[in-house]
Structure formats: C-alpha cells, structure tokens
Motif scaffolding. Sequence first.
Motif, short mmCIF file in Angstrom:
data_model
loop_
_atom_site.label_atom_id
_atom_site.label_comp_id
_atom_site.label_asym_id
_atom_site.label_seq_id
_atom_site.Cartn_x
_atom_site.Cartn_y
_atom_site.Cartn_z
N PHE A 191 0.84 -1.19 0.00
CA PHE A 191 0.00 0.00 0.00
C PHE A 191 0.88 1.24 0.00
O PHE A 191 1.90 1.28 0.69
CB PHE A 191 -0.89 0.00 1.25
N ILE A 192 0.46 2.25 -0.76
CA ILE A 192 1.12 3.56 -0.72
C ILE A 192 0.03 4.59 -0.42
O ILE A 192 -0.98 4.66 -1.12
CB ILE A 192 1.80 3.91 -2.05
N ALA A 193 0.26 5.39 0.60
CA ALA A 193 -0.70 6.43 0.98
C ALA A 193 -0.51 7.67 0.12
O ALA A 193 0.61 8.01 -0.28
CB ALA A 193 -0.52 6.80 2.45
N ARG A 194 -1.61 8.35 -0.15
CA ARG A 194 -1.57 9.62 -0.88
C ARG A 194 -0.60 10.57 -0.17
O ARG A 194 -0.58 10.66 1.06
CB ARG A 194 -2.96 10.23 -0.95
N GLY A 195 0.21 11.26 -0.96
CA GLY A 195 1.14 12.25 -0.41
C GLY A 195 2.53 11.69 -0.10
O GLY A 195 3.43 12.45 0.21
N THR A 196 2.70 10.36 -0.18
CA THR A 196 3.99 9.75 0.14
C THR A 196 5.02 10.06 -0.94
O THR A 196 4.79 9.78 -2.11
CB THR A 196 3.84 8.21 0.24
N PRO A 197 6.17 10.63 -0.56
CA PRO A 197 7.25 10.79 -1.54
C PRO A 197 7.95 9.44 -1.70
O PRO A 197 8.18 8.74 -0.70
CB PRO A 197 8.17 11.82 -0.90
N CYS A 198 8.24 9.03 -2.93
CA CYS A 198 8.87 7.73 -3.15
C CYS A 198 9.57 7.68 -4.49
O CYS A 198 9.40 8.54 -5.34
CB CYS A 198 7.82 6.61 -3.06
N ILE A 199 10.36 6.63 -4.64
CA ILE A 199 11.01 6.34 -5.92
C ILE A 199 10.59 4.94 -6.32
O ILE A 199 10.74 3.99 -5.55
CB ILE A 199 12.55 6.43 -5.81
N TRP A 200 10.04 4.82 -7.53
CA TRP A 200 9.68 3.54 -8.13
C TRP A 200 10.83 3.12 -9.03
O TRP A 200 11.27 3.90 -9.87
CB TRP A 200 8.49 3.72 -9.08
N GLU A 201 11.29 1.90 -8.89
CA GLU A 201 12.27 1.37 -9.82
C GLU A 201 11.80 -0.02 -10.25
O GLU A 201 11.89 -0.98 -9.49
CB GLU A 201 13.66 1.30 -9.22
N ILE A 202 11.26 -0.08 -11.46
CA ILE A 202 10.79 -1.34 -12.01
C ILE A 202 11.97 -1.99 -12.70
O ILE A 202 12.53 -1.44 -13.64
CB ILE A 202 9.62 -1.12 -13.00
N THR A 203 12.38 -3.14 -12.18
CA THR A 203 13.59 -3.80 -12.66
C THR A 203 13.28 -4.92 -13.65
O THR A 203 14.17 -5.38 -14.35
CB THR A 203 14.40 -4.36 -11.48
N GLU A 204 12.04 -5.35 -13.68
CA GLU A 204 11.58 -6.40 -14.58
C GLU A 204 10.13 -6.06 -14.90
O GLU A 204 9.38 -5.68 -14.00
CB GLU A 204 11.66 -7.74 -13.84
N THR A 205 9.74 -6.12 -16.17
CA THR A 205 8.39 -5.69 -16.56
C THR A 205 7.37 -6.05 -15.49
O THR A 205 7.25 -7.20 -15.10
CB THR A 205 7.99 -6.29 -17.92
N LEU A 206 6.68 -5.03 -15.00
CA LEU A 206 5.75 -5.17 -13.88
C LEU A 206 4.32 -5.27 -14.37
O LEU A 206 3.88 -4.48 -15.20
CB LEU A 206 5.88 -3.96 -12.95
N ARG A 207 3.61 -6.25 -13.86
CA ARG A 207 2.18 -6.39 -14.08
C ARG A 207 1.55 -6.49 -12.70
O ARG A 207 1.96 -7.31 -11.88
CB ARG A 207 1.88 -7.63 -14.92
N LYS A 208 0.60 -5.61 -12.43
CA LYS A 208 0.02 -5.57 -11.09
C LYS A 208 -1.49 -5.38 -11.16
O LYS A 208 -2.02 -4.82 -12.13
CB LYS A 208 0.62 -4.44 -10.27
N PHE A 209 -2.17 -5.86 -10.12
CA PHE A 209 -3.57 -5.55 -9.90
C PHE A 209 -3.57 -4.38 -8.93
O PHE A 209 -2.82 -4.38 -7.95
CB PHE A 209 -4.31 -6.74 -9.27
N TYR A 210 -4.38 -3.37 -9.18
CA TYR A 210 -4.41 -2.21 -8.30
C TYR A 210 -5.83 -1.85 -7.87
O TYR A 210 -6.80 -2.15 -8.58
CB TYR A 210 -3.76 -0.99 -8.98
N MET A 211 -5.92 -1.22 -6.72
CA MET A 211 -7.16 -0.62 -6.26
C MET A 211 -6.80 0.76 -5.75
O MET A 211 -5.93 0.90 -4.87
CB MET A 211 -7.84 -1.41 -5.15
N ILE A 212 -7.42 1.76 -6.33
CA ILE A 212 -7.11 3.17 -6.02
C ILE A 212 -8.32 3.82 -5.36
O ILE A 212 -9.45 3.68 -5.83
CB ILE A 212 -6.77 3.95 -7.31
N ALA A 213 -8.05 4.58 -4.30
CA ALA A 213 -9.05 5.45 -3.70
C ALA A 213 -8.59 6.88 -3.98
O ALA A 213 -7.55 7.31 -3.49
CB ALA A 213 -9.16 5.21 -2.20
N ALA A 214 -9.31 7.56 -4.83
CA ALA A 214 -8.92 8.91 -5.27
C ALA A 214 -9.32 9.96 -4.27
O ALA A 214 -10.13 9.76 -3.43
CB ALA A 214 -9.55 9.21 -6.62
#
Length: 76
Positions: free
Chosen positions: A53-76
């Motif tokens: 989980f990532i909370a809204r407002g979190t500063p972060c760095i994404w590094e995809i090292t191998e093609t990523l496929r994910k299921f997501y659920m977003i609360a806007a």
Amino acid sequence: ADESILSGVWECAPCREQIDAYPVHEMMTVISGSVTLSRDGRSETFTAGDTFFIARGTPCIWEITETLRKFYMIAA
C-alpha cells in the motif's frame, strides 16, 4: 459511478521514477515482474504475490527492474 474507487490491471516496462507526492491511496498486488519502492529512507522489493500500500502524499522512488504487471485498487 463517481470513480472514487478504481481497480484494474496495469503493466509497465522497466523504468525509474521519482514521485514527490503519490497522488492517490493505492493498494496493489504484483502479478509478475519486480518493483523496488524507496520511501522513508528504506527500500523494499516486491515480486509476484506481494501486496503493498502507498498512501496519498507519500514521496517515493519507483524502480521497475523487470516488466511489472500488477492488480491495483485506487481510492482517489
């Protein structure tokens, strides 16, 4: 109908992105591939079967090292 909750499957090739403030609350489960998420001075790598989980407002760095496929659920 109001699009306050969205879900789906997303795929992305290897890349690196610095995000100053994550725009939404998002829970995701990795279907395949790998992503390393750096936040709060620590890094975690997530692979197939991992959920996080990532909370809204979190500063972060994404590094995809191998093609990523994910299921997501977003609360806007």
